[in-house]
Design an enzyme around this catalytic site. Structure first.
Site, short mmCIF file in Angstrom:
data_model
loop_
_atom_site.label_atom_id
_atom_site.label_comp_id
_atom_site.label_asym_id
_atom_site.label_seq_id
_atom_site.Cartn_x
_atom_site.Cartn_y
_atom_site.Cartn_z
N ASN A 410 0.80 -1.22 0.00
CA ASN A 410 0.00 0.00 0.00
C ASN A 410 0.84 1.27 0.00
O ASN A 410 0.29 2.37 -0.06
CB ASN A 410 -0.93 0.02 1.22
CG ASN A 410 -1.90 -1.14 1.22
OD1 ASN A 410 -1.55 -2.26 1.61
ND2 ASN A 410 -3.12 -0.91 0.77
N VAL A 417 0.10 6.58 -1.35
CA VAL A 417 -0.44 5.83 -0.23
C VAL A 417 -1.79 5.28 -0.66
O VAL A 417 -2.72 6.03 -0.95
CB VAL A 417 -0.59 6.70 1.02
CG1 VAL A 417 -1.18 5.90 2.17
CG2 VAL A 417 0.76 7.30 1.42
N CYS A 418 -1.90 3.96 -0.72
CA CYS A 418 -3.11 3.30 -1.20
C CYS A 418 -3.97 2.94 0.01
O CYS A 418 -3.65 2.01 0.76
CB CYS A 418 -2.72 2.05 -1.99
SG CYS A 418 -4.03 1.41 -3.03
N LEU A 419 -5.06 3.68 0.18
CA LEU A 419 -5.92 3.49 1.35
C LEU A 419 -7.34 3.91 0.98
O LEU A 419 -7.54 4.95 0.34
CB LEU A 419 -5.40 4.33 2.52
CG LEU A 419 -6.00 4.09 3.90
CD1 LEU A 419 -5.67 2.68 4.39
CD2 LEU A 419 -5.48 5.12 4.89
N TRP A 425 -8.08 3.76 -3.02
CA TRP A 425 -8.38 2.33 -3.17
C TRP A 425 -9.86 2.13 -2.93
O TRP A 425 -10.50 2.88 -2.20
CB TRP A 425 -7.55 1.50 -2.19
CG TRP A 425 -7.68 0.01 -2.41
CD1 TRP A 425 -8.39 -0.89 -1.67
CD2 TRP A 425 -7.11 -0.73 -3.48
NE1 TRP A 425 -8.29 -2.14 -2.21
CE2 TRP A 425 -7.51 -2.07 -3.33
CE3 TRP A 425 -6.30 -0.39 -4.57
CZ2 TRP A 425 -7.12 -3.07 -4.21
CZ3 TRP A 425 -5.92 -1.39 -5.45
CH2 TRP A 425 -6.32 -2.71 -5.26
#
Length: 609
Positions: A410, A417-419, A425
């Site tokens: 992530n 920042v993959c959230l 996301w």
């Protein structure tokens, strides 16, 4: 008053390609001084023109310089005056000269000038023979200037210079554009195209229909570097590890077969992706000019480092260019940001520290300490936050200081920042950003708990289904091993270049945790798996997770001995050099008291002040 006149014998006739027949008898001429200068390239005062320019002058229309009247005349010479008409020197006038290809009738010559001329040769036939003798390829056109150079184009066939006559505007063939161009002809020469003999036509290695006919074996067409997919893939795997399988993250696209040739091989700053990753790794070579730090310079500031504070300089912030200090935000937006500040100052957990900026309320910086029991233990992970104008209707934008390393599925090596909470996301409605409900504190806690966790391999959607299986646990352990190696590199990266306002915190943190990190690395070298709890944990033989891989044990030992240990020594960590083996009890007490287990009451007291 009669002008002063001088009686001068007729000078010998100069060699010329054409013969002039004077209108008067061949008697000694009586001329004034100005007429004498005229024969040597001077300015004509009447209808007479100098002999060097073949009896031709250029007529300027009403768009000439405003400083001169219609009767004013001026002339400019050029190197082309030394040559005769094209028959005298075939190469003296380029075939690509736009002035040499203007075909106009000469019927008004006798009316404009005071002497008679012999019959002019057929211009079309003359130039046709000249073109045929040059072996010009079929289909090639000679470039022509868009704006003609003068009113009477036949006058520029050999001299390329401009001379004014008595202002006669009888010729109406010249366009208005010619007058515009004539204004500048006295200040600069008309650019002349490259002659045909300089172009490599009918030569090997020439690209057909090429505008500049550059040979294919020229250095301009050579690729600046050789790209091989295997080498590029190896370079990416070294710096982007750990990575999940290609079905999730996707395989890196294959590089091009070669360079486009638009840049020369030695252009500064021009590097391929492979060269960039190889030549500029996140862990830069050690600087010999660096000196050993004194712990007294930063240890006290570290112990009293506030959990939340407002600072001034935002110059090194990732989103510093997204706004300005003079930008005016709405009152509702500013009030919401102030509410976020109060929440962070009051409720930040123990292992998160934040700095806000007084002159840029839209910026924020946070650092999260890696938790024990994870591959990220004792590490520092920095994040830059930007609040857009649409906040809180839209979530903040977060950038991770990766240093080119991908330590989590992530946390991309580019800083993304993959959230779900950030909208980067997919997720269900409860996991996404909820305006006027979600806060920045939730974002930081989610990064700490959901991303920097014990088994980051299962962060990828769908991979959690393999948890508990032999294959899933084995793959997760290998991923965590690579993650810890990159976490060590991140430590070194942070010690060498800590973000602004976090310098003392970074130095003090790694000074206090250095022995714990080395103790953990020693356990990993002996077979412990990443995330193994060193403090109060059982021995390696009792570790239920099994033994780590041989590669991981070797990588840990090599990195500690060649890089990490030297960085800790430069930081001033005690007990790592042979001469420091004998220390007084007071020194040992100071070193032990500054470890990561700082007094919680002291931290809270500083934060509340």
């Amino acid at each position: 008053m009669e002008p002063n006149v001088v009686e001068i014998a007729t000078p010998p006739a100069a060699s010329c390609s054409r013969i002039r027949t004077p209108t008067k008898a061949e008697t000694p001429e009586v001329i004034d001084v100005e007429e004498y200068d005229l024969q040597n390239g001077g300015v004509p005062n009447g209808n007479n023109v100098d002999y060097k320019n073949k009896g031709k002058a250029i007529d300027f229309d009403s768009m000439s310089y405003g400083d001169y009247g219609e009767e004013d005349e001026y002339a400019v010479g050029s190197p082309g005056d030394d040559y005769g008409y094209p028959e005298s020197s075939p190469l003296s006038n380029s075939l690509l000269d736009p002035e040499s290809l203007i075909y106009e009738d000469d019927e008004n010559y006798s009316e404009q000038y005071d002497f008679e001329m012999e019959a002019e040769p057929d211009n079309y036939s003359m130039y046709q023979d000249l073109f045929d003798g040059k072996d010009i390829p079929t289909g090639v056109e000679v470039s022509m200037d868009w704006f003609p150079n003068s009113a009477d184009k036949e006058s520029a066939s050999s001299s390329k210079s401009s001379h004014a006559n008595n202002g006669n505007n009888s010729s109406k063939k010249a366009t208005k554009a010619s007058g515009i161009h004539s204004q500048f002809s006295s200040d600069m020469e008309t650019p002349v195209a490259q002659p045909w003999n300089a172009l490599p036509h009918k030569a090997e290695g020439v690209i057909p229909n090429s505008a500049y006919a550059l040979p294919q074996n020229s250095k301009a067409f050579q690729p600046p570097y050789a790209v091989h997919y295997s080498a590029l893939k190896t370079a990416f795997s070294n710096y982007l590890q750990p990575q999940t399988p290609d079905t999730v993250l996707g395989e890196a696209p294959a590089p091009a077969a070669g360079s486009s040739g638009l840049l020369p091989p030695n252009t500064p700053g021009f590097k391929s992706n492979a060269a960039r990753f190889k030549e500029e790794p996140p862990i830069l070579p050690p600087d010999d000019s660096r000196v050993k730090r004194n712990m007294e310079d930063y240890l006290g500031l570290y112990l009293f480092f506030k959990r939340f504070d407002i600072v001034e300089d935002f110059s090194d912030h990732h989103y510093a260019s997204k706004g300005t200090t003079s930008k005016q935000h709405s009152k509702d937006w500013a009030k919401r940001i102030q509410d976020e500040w109060r929440i962070l100052e009051k409720d930040l957990p123990e292992m998160i520290f934040v700095r806000a900026y007084e002159s840029r309320m839209d910026l924020l910086r946070a650092v999260i300490i890696g938790a024990q029991g994870t591959p990220y233990h004792d590490g520092l992970f920095f994040f830059d936050i930007f609040f857009p104008d649409t906040y809180p209707s839209t979530p903040p934008i977060v950038h991770y200081h990766s240093g080119g390393l991908r330590i989590n599925p992530n946390l991309y090596n580019c800083g993304k920042v993959c959230l779900s909470l950030l909208g980067t996301w997919s997720g269900n409605q409860r996991e996404k950003w909820i305006p006027n409900t979600s806060t920045m504190l939730q974002v930081l806690v989610s990064i700490q708990g959901l991303i920097l966790n014990q088994k980051p391999y299962f962060n990828e959607p769908g991979y959690e289904r393999s948890a508990g299986s032999a294959h899933g646990e084995s793959t997760s352990k290998a991923y965590s091993e690579n993650t810890f190696i990159l976490s060590l590199k991140t430590m070194v990266y942070t010690m060498r270049r800590p973000p602004k306002y976090f310098e003392d915190f970074a130095y003090g943190h790694f000074f206090s945790c250095a022995h714990d990190v080395l103790k953990a690395c020693n356990a990993y070298r002996n077979g412990a798996t990443p995330g193994y709890l060193v403090k109060g944990a059982p021995d390696v033989e009792e570790n239920s997770a099994g033994m780590s891989s041989l590669k991981f044990r070797t990588d840990v030992a090599t990195f500690v001995e060649t890089v990490l240990l030297k960085e800790f020594i430069l930081l001033g960590v005690l007990g790592l050099e042979p001469e420091e083996e004998e220390k007084t009890p007071e020194t040992i007490i100071v070193a032990e008291s500054s470890k990561c287990t700082r007094s919680r009451s002291k931290r809270d007291r500083v934060s509340s002040s």
